[in-house]
Design a protein around this motif. Structure first.
Motif, PDB file in Angstrom:
ATOM      1  N   ALA A  51     -25.351 -54.254 -74.919  1.00 40.18           N
ATOM      2  CA  ALA A  51     -24.444 -53.846 -73.844  1.00 40.18           C
ATOM      3  C   ALA A  51     -25.258 -53.117 -72.787  1.00 40.18           C
ATOM      4  O   ALA A  51     -26.197 -52.389 -73.101  1.00 40.18           O
ATOM      5  N   SER A  52     -24.886 -53.337 -71.544  1.00 42.67           N
ATOM      6  CA  SER A  52     -25.523 -52.668 -70.412  1.00 42.67           C
ATOM      7  C   SER A  52     -24.414 -52.091 -69.546  1.00 42.67           C
ATOM      8  O   SER A  52     -23.519 -52.819 -69.119  1.00 42.67           O
ATOM      9  N   ASN A  53     -24.448 -50.773 -69.322  1.00 46.18           N
ATOM     10  CA  ASN A  53     -23.396 -50.119 -68.562  1.00 46.18           C
ATOM     11  C   ASN A  53     -23.992 -49.416 -67.352  1.00 46.18           C
ATOM     12  O   ASN A  53     -25.032 -48.769 -67.457  1.00 46.18           O
ATOM     13  N   ARG A  54     -23.301 -49.536 -66.214  1.00 47.53           N
ATOM     14  CA  ARG A  54     -23.752 -48.823 -65.024  1.00 47.53           C
ATOM     15  C   ARG A  54     -22.547 -48.313 -64.243  1.00 47.53           C
ATOM     16  O   ARG A  54     -21.496 -48.950 -64.204  1.00 47.53           O
ATOM     17  N   PRO A  55     -22.719 -47.138 -63.634  1.00 48.04           N
ATOM     18  CA  PRO A  55     -21.623 -46.581 -62.844  1.00 48.04           C
ATOM     19  C   PRO A  55     -21.530 -47.282 -61.485  1.00 48.04           C
ATOM     20  O   PRO A  55     -22.514 -47.804 -60.972  1.00 48.04           O
ATOM     21  N   LEU A  56     -20.333 -47.273 -60.929  1.00 51.72           N
ATOM     22  CA  LEU A  56     -20.059 -47.825 -59.604  1.00 51.72           C
ATOM     23  C   LEU A  56     -19.223 -46.816 -58.824  1.00 51.72           C
ATOM     24  O   LEU A  56     -18.619 -45.917 -59.403  1.00 51.72           O
ATOM     25  N   MET A  57     -19.166 -46.978 -57.530  1.00 52.86           N
ATOM     26  CA  MET A  57     -18.302 -46.168 -56.655  1.00 52.86           C
ATOM     27  C   MET A  57     -18.458 -44.672 -56.930  1.00 52.86           C
ATOM     28  O   MET A  57     -17.476 -43.942 -57.070  1.00 52.86           O
ATOM     29  N   GLU A  58     -19.721 -44.237 -57.024  1.00 53.47           N
ATOM     30  CA  GLU A  58     -20.041 -42.823 -57.216  1.00 53.47           C
ATOM     31  C   GLU A  58     -19.388 -42.238 -58.465  1.00 53.47           C
ATOM     32  O   GLU A  58     -18.992 -41.091 -58.511  1.00 53.47           O
ATOM     33  N   GLY A  59     -19.246 -43.059 -59.512  1.00 55.19           N
ATOM     34  CA  GLY A  59     -18.704 -42.597 -60.782  1.00 55.19           C
ATOM     35  C   GLY A  59     -17.216 -42.837 -60.964  1.00 55.19           C
ATOM     36  O   GLY A  59     -16.692 -42.630 -62.051  1.00 55.19           O
ATOM     37  N   VAL A  90      -9.657 -34.559 -61.335  1.00 57.09           N
ATOM     38  CA  VAL A  90     -10.993 -35.145 -61.467  1.00 57.09           C
ATOM     39  C   VAL A  90     -11.659 -34.722 -62.776  1.00 57.09           C
ATOM     40  O   VAL A  90     -12.824 -34.994 -62.998  1.00 57.09           O
ATOM     41  N   SER A  91     -10.894 -34.098 -63.674  1.00 60.04           N
ATOM     42  CA  SER A  91     -11.472 -33.600 -64.924  1.00 60.04           C
ATOM     43  C   SER A  91     -12.028 -34.711 -65.806  1.00 60.04           C
ATOM     44  O   SER A  91     -12.948 -34.490 -66.584  1.00 60.04           O
ATOM     45  N   GLY A  92     -11.487 -35.929 -65.699  1.00 57.69           N
ATOM     46  CA  GLY A  92     -11.956 -37.031 -66.535  1.00 57.69           C
ATOM     47  C   GLY A  92     -12.926 -37.968 -65.850  1.00 57.69           C
ATOM     48  O   GLY A  92     -13.311 -38.997 -66.407  1.00 57.69           O
ATOM     49  N   LEU A  93     -13.342 -37.610 -64.644  1.00 55.73           N
ATOM     50  CA  LEU A  93     -14.185 -38.499 -63.846  1.00 55.73           C
ATOM     51  C   LEU A  93     -15.474 -38.905 -64.558  1.00 55.73           C
ATOM     52  O   LEU A  93     -15.956 -40.013 -64.384  1.00 55.73           O
ATOM     53  N   HIS A  94     -16.014 -38.050 -65.381  1.00 61.08           N
ATOM     54  CA  HIS A  94     -17.291 -38.349 -66.047  1.00 61.08           C
ATOM     55  C   HIS A  94     -17.131 -38.693 -67.524  1.00 61.08           C
ATOM     56  O   HIS A  94     -18.099 -38.667 -68.273  1.00 61.08           O
ATOM     57  N   ASP A  95     -15.929 -39.050 -67.948  1.00 63.36           N
ATOM     58  CA  ASP A  95     -15.672 -39.344 -69.360  1.00 63.36           C
ATOM     59  C   ASP A  95     -16.528 -40.469 -69.921  1.00 63.36           C
ATOM     60  O   ASP A  95     -16.861 -40.456 -71.106  1.00 63.36           O
ATOM     61  N   PHE A  96     -16.873 -41.456 -69.116  1.00 62.24           N
ATOM     62  CA  PHE A  96     -17.643 -42.593 -69.613  1.00 62.24           C
ATOM     63  C   PHE A  96     -19.130 -42.500 -69.277  1.00 62.24           C
ATOM     64  O   PHE A  96     -19.872 -43.459 -69.493  1.00 62.24           O
ATOM     65  N   ASP A  97     -19.594 -41.355 -68.788  1.00 61.67           N
ATOM     66  CA  ASP A  97     -21.021 -41.207 -68.479  1.00 61.67           C
ATOM     67  C   ASP A  97     -21.899 -41.428 -69.708  1.00 61.67           C
ATOM     68  O   ASP A  97     -23.036 -41.875 -69.591  1.00 61.67           O
ATOM     69  N   PHE A  98     -21.380 -41.146 -70.898  1.00 62.58           N
ATOM     70  CA  PHE A  98     -22.171 -41.326 -72.116  1.00 62.58           C
ATOM     71  C   PHE A  98     -22.557 -42.782 -72.353  1.00 62.58           C
ATOM     72  O   PHE A  98     -23.508 -43.068 -73.079  1.00 62.58           O
ATOM     73  N   LEU A  99     -21.863 -43.726 -71.723  1.00 59.80           N
ATOM     74  CA  LEU A  99     -22.137 -45.150 -71.928  1.00 59.80           C
ATOM     75  C   LEU A  99     -23.204 -45.718 -71.003  1.00 59.80           C
ATOM     76  O   LEU A  99     -23.672 -46.832 -71.225  1.00 59.80           O
ATOM     77  N   VAL A 100     -23.585 -44.989 -69.978  1.00 61.10           N
ATOM     78  CA  VAL A 100     -24.536 -45.512 -68.999  1.00 61.10           C
ATOM     79  C   VAL A 100     -25.865 -45.797 -69.694  1.00 61.10           C
ATOM     80  O   VAL A 100     -26.378 -44.976 -70.449  1.00 61.10           O
ATOM     81  N   GLY A 101     -26.391 -47.004 -69.466  1.00 56.93           N
ATOM     82  CA  GLY A 101     -27.677 -47.373 -70.033  1.00 56.93           C
ATOM     83  C   GLY A 101     -27.612 -48.677 -70.794  1.00 56.93           C
ATOM     84  O   GLY A 101     -26.658 -49.447 -70.685  1.00 56.93           O
TER      85      GLY A 101
END
Length: 166
Positions: free
Chosen positions: A70-78, A37-48
């Motif tokens: 661009a509009s980015n949002r997380p799904l399925m709890e990240g 799960v180390s990469g689970l938050h790799d794309f968090d920087f794109l949210v917004g």
């Protein structure tokens, strides 16, 4: 007044214990041993919401430059995210959607693309990869005009206000 009733899946319990990921949802327990799960938050920087400047190399080997959003949002709890683009191209406005999903077994992300210019076209195989030392590198093989091609997609120079895809 009519009402639409929809069953909603509610995740009640998620836990990462060591290298085992446990998820309880809809009465079922999912256990992934040796989960990464180390990469689970790799794309968090794109949210917004983002203003984007694009440079695309065309068939004539010249750069086309244009702006967009661009509009980015997380799904399925990240575990996944979706990114919607509007491209203000010289030939007119087009849109695209990137869909990403994380696989805890491989520790890799997969990225699919849908282009409004070919909305019913086949979805290409996803590029797959991970981030290492702040750089995300993703690969895929696909066939175009009967020729197999290798695609490399790189995310780099990531800050709170910008990033670079090449």
């Amino acid at each position: 007044m009519k009402y639409l009733y929809r069953a909603v899946a509610i995740t009640v319990f998620i836990s990462a214990i060591g290298s085992t990921y446990v998820r309880y949802s809809q009465g079922a327990i999912t256990v992934v041993k040796d989960a990464n799960v180390s990469g689970l938050h790799d794309f968090d920087f794109l949210v917004g919401e983002w203003r984007v400047h694009h440079r695309v190399l065309n068939a004539s080997k010249k750069w086309n430059e244009f702006d967009g959003t661009a509009s980015n949002r997380p799904l399925m709890e990240g575990w996944a995210n979706v990114e919607e683009h509007t491209f203000d191209r010289p030939a007119g406005v087009s849109r695209g959607i990137a869909m990403r999903a994380y696989d805890a077994k491989s520790g890799q992300w997969a990225i699919w693309w849908i282009d409004s210019r070919v909305p019913h076209g086949a979805v290409d195989p996803p590029v797959k990869g991970r981030f290492e030392n702040g750089v995300g590198t993703f690969y895929s093989d696909y066939v175009k005009d009967g020729k197999t091609m290798r695609v490399r997609f790189v995310w780099s120079l990531i800050t709170e206000k910008s990033d670079r895809k090449s």
